[in-house]
Design a protein around this motif. Structure first.
Motif, PDB file in Angstrom:
ATOM      1  N   ARG A  59      46.480 -47.518   7.593  1.00 40.29           N
ATOM      2  CA  ARG A  59      46.062 -46.553   6.565  1.00 40.29           C
ATOM      3  C   ARG A  59      45.795 -47.163   5.192  1.00 40.29           C
ATOM      4  O   ARG A  59      44.798 -46.775   4.550  1.00 40.29           O
ATOM      5  N   PRO A  60      46.600 -48.104   4.688  1.00 39.28           N
ATOM      6  CA  PRO A  60      46.304 -48.632   3.345  1.00 39.28           C
ATOM      7  C   PRO A  60      44.951 -49.337   3.247  1.00 39.28           C
ATOM      8  O   PRO A  60      44.301 -49.274   2.205  1.00 39.28           O
ATOM      9  N   GLY A  61      44.544 -50.019   4.311  1.00 38.51           N
ATOM     10  CA  GLY A  61      43.292 -50.755   4.260  1.00 38.51           C
ATOM     11  C   GLY A  61      42.082 -49.960   4.673  1.00 38.51           C
ATOM     12  O   GLY A  61      40.996 -50.121   4.110  1.00 38.51           O
ATOM     13  N   TYR A  62      42.255 -49.083   5.654  1.00 38.13           N
ATOM     14  CA  TYR A  62      41.123 -48.371   6.222  1.00 38.13           C
ATOM     15  C   TYR A  62      41.016 -46.919   5.753  1.00 38.13           C
ATOM     16  O   TYR A  62      39.978 -46.288   5.957  1.00 38.13           O
ATOM     17  N   HIS A  64      43.031 -42.923   5.514  1.00 37.67           N
ATOM     18  CA  HIS A  64      43.663 -42.022   6.480  1.00 37.67           C
ATOM     19  C   HIS A  64      42.712 -41.629   7.598  1.00 37.67           C
ATOM     20  O   HIS A  64      43.065 -41.696   8.782  1.00 37.67           O
ATOM     21  N   GLN A  65      41.510 -41.210   7.263  1.00 37.60           N
ATOM     22  CA  GLN A  65      40.596 -40.678   8.271  1.00 37.60           C
ATOM     23  C   GLN A  65      40.173 -41.740   9.268  1.00 37.60           C
ATOM     24  O   GLN A  65      40.143 -41.492  10.487  1.00 37.60           O
ATOM     25  N   VAL A  66      39.819 -42.937   8.783  1.00 38.54           N
ATOM     26  CA  VAL A  66      39.381 -44.001   9.698  1.00 38.54           C
ATOM     27  C   VAL A  66      40.545 -44.473  10.560  1.00 38.54           C
ATOM     28  O   VAL A  66      40.385 -44.695  11.767  1.00 38.54           O
ATOM     29  N   MET A  70      40.764 -44.382  14.647  1.00 40.08           N
ATOM     30  CA  MET A  70      41.073 -45.555  15.475  1.00 40.08           C
ATOM     31  C   MET A  70      42.136 -45.222  16.518  1.00 40.08           C
ATOM     32  O   MET A  70      42.010 -45.592  17.691  1.00 40.08           O
ATOM     33  N   LEU A  71      43.184 -44.538  16.082  1.00 38.63           N
ATOM     34  CA  LEU A  71      44.263 -44.203  17.010  1.00 38.63           C
ATOM     35  C   LEU A  71      43.779 -43.226  18.073  1.00 38.63           C
ATOM     36  O   LEU A  71      44.131 -43.354  19.256  1.00 38.63           O
ATOM     37  N   ARG A  72      42.973 -42.261  17.692  1.00 34.86           N
ATOM     38  CA  ARG A  72      42.452 -41.314  18.683  1.00 34.86           C
ATOM     39  C   ARG A  72      41.586 -42.033  19.708  1.00 34.86           C
ATOM     40  O   ARG A  72      41.655 -41.743  20.916  1.00 34.86           O
ATOM     41  N   PHE A  83      36.655 -50.847  17.890  1.00 36.76           N
ATOM     42  CA  PHE A  83      36.076 -52.037  17.282  1.00 36.76           C
ATOM     43  C   PHE A  83      34.900 -51.689  16.363  1.00 36.76           C
ATOM     44  O   PHE A  83      34.676 -52.362  15.352  1.00 36.76           O
ATOM     45  N   ARG A  84      34.147 -50.646  16.715  1.00 39.48           N
ATOM     46  CA  ARG A  84      33.064 -50.229  15.827  1.00 39.48           C
ATOM     47  C   ARG A  84      33.620 -49.749  14.482  1.00 39.48           C
ATOM     48  O   ARG A  84      33.042 -50.038  13.428  1.00 39.48           O
ATOM     49  N   LEU A  85      34.726 -49.011  14.544  1.00 37.38           N
ATOM     50  CA  LEU A  85      35.351 -48.553  13.302  1.00 37.38           C
ATOM     51  C   LEU A  85      35.866 -49.731  12.475  1.00 37.38           C
ATOM     52  O   LEU A  85      35.730 -49.745  11.242  1.00 37.38           O
ATOM     53  N   VAL A  86      36.463 -50.706  13.145  1.00 43.15           N
ATOM     54  CA  VAL A  86      36.952 -51.902  12.451  1.00 43.15           C
ATOM     55  C   VAL A  86      35.788 -52.645  11.804  1.00 43.15           C
ATOM     56  O   VAL A  86      35.821 -53.004  10.617  1.00 43.15           O
TER      57      VAL A  86
END
Length: 233
Positions: A59-62, A64-66, A70-72, A83-86
């Motif tokens: 959460r600090p880097g990406y 809350h929403q992203v 990722m977790l979903r 990986f696309r989100l990253v």
């Protein structure tokens, strides 16, 4: 050996959260669904504990929403979506870093260039400034409505003219606009520049921006092992 069951309070205590926050994360899909006991209470496992660690690290880097997305995606076992989100987050941060460098270069040029007494008193016309920026005068009028630039008016003719400070604001706004920033964000940044005043304070504004980017980069790096560990499950 049977898997150790964890209560909401067990997950909450590790991170200084409330049990309601843990339940909210599950309801939002950030944690996988928990089993329920005969009494209806939620029963978590080490998998849930790792998911929560990964989310709070991300959460600090990406944001809350992203991080939640990722977790979903991980719960769906859709690693390509993760990986696309990253990749997109890193690309966006690199884009912001380059925009910062361009804004800093523009400010260095503007503050280093001497301003004659004639230019300071007369300023430049809207047509001249639009030509200098490679844009239409109508866009400058739109920026004026948004509070990004503040031209002065000739008392006799009513024509706009832009003093050096307004030219500086327009130059910075042009770089930010090229970087894809919306007008409300540009207005906020330009207001920070106006509040800063002299060149030393402008430097501080840019350094604060650079510090925020560096903090996000470090947070992304710190979060990577947590995400990898969860994906390994």
């Amino acid at each position: 050996m049977a898997a150790r069951l964890l209560r909401p309070i067990d997950l909450a205590r590790e991170h200084g959260l409330s049990t309601q926050a843990v339940r909210n994360y599950e309801d939002a899909g950030i944690l996988p669904p928990a089993d329920r006991g005969d009494t209806g209470y939620r029963r978590y496992s080490e998998t849930h504990a790792r998911a929560l660690r990964a989310f709070l690290a991300l959460r600090p880097g990406y944001g809350h929403q992203v991080a939640a997305a990722m977790l979903r995606a991980a719960h769906r076992r859709d690693e390509q979506a993760v990986f696309r989100l990253v990749d997109q987050a890193h690309a966006d941060l690199l884009h912001e870093r380059r925009t910062l460098d361009e804004v800093a270069a523009a400010l260095d040029t503007l503050t280093a260039a001497p301003v004659s007494a004639e230019d300071r008193s007369a300023g430049v016309t809207i047509g001249a400034l639009a030509h200098q920026l490679g844009m239409h005068p109508a866009s400058l009028r739109k920026w004026e409505d948004a509070g990004i630039v503040r031209p002065q008016r000739d008392r006799a003719t009513g024509y706009r003219h832009y003093p050096p400070e307004a030219v500086r604001d327009a130059q910075v706004a042009r770089q930010l606009r090229r970087g894809g920033y919306p007008l409300p964000q540009i207005t906020l940044f330009v207001n920070h520049l106006r509040a800063a005043g002299d060149s030393a304070d402008l430097h501080d504004v840019l350094e604060q921006w650079r510090t925020r980017i560096t903090a996000r980069s470090r947070a992304m790096l710190t979060a990577a092992p947590h995400l990898a560990a969860y994906l390994d499950l």
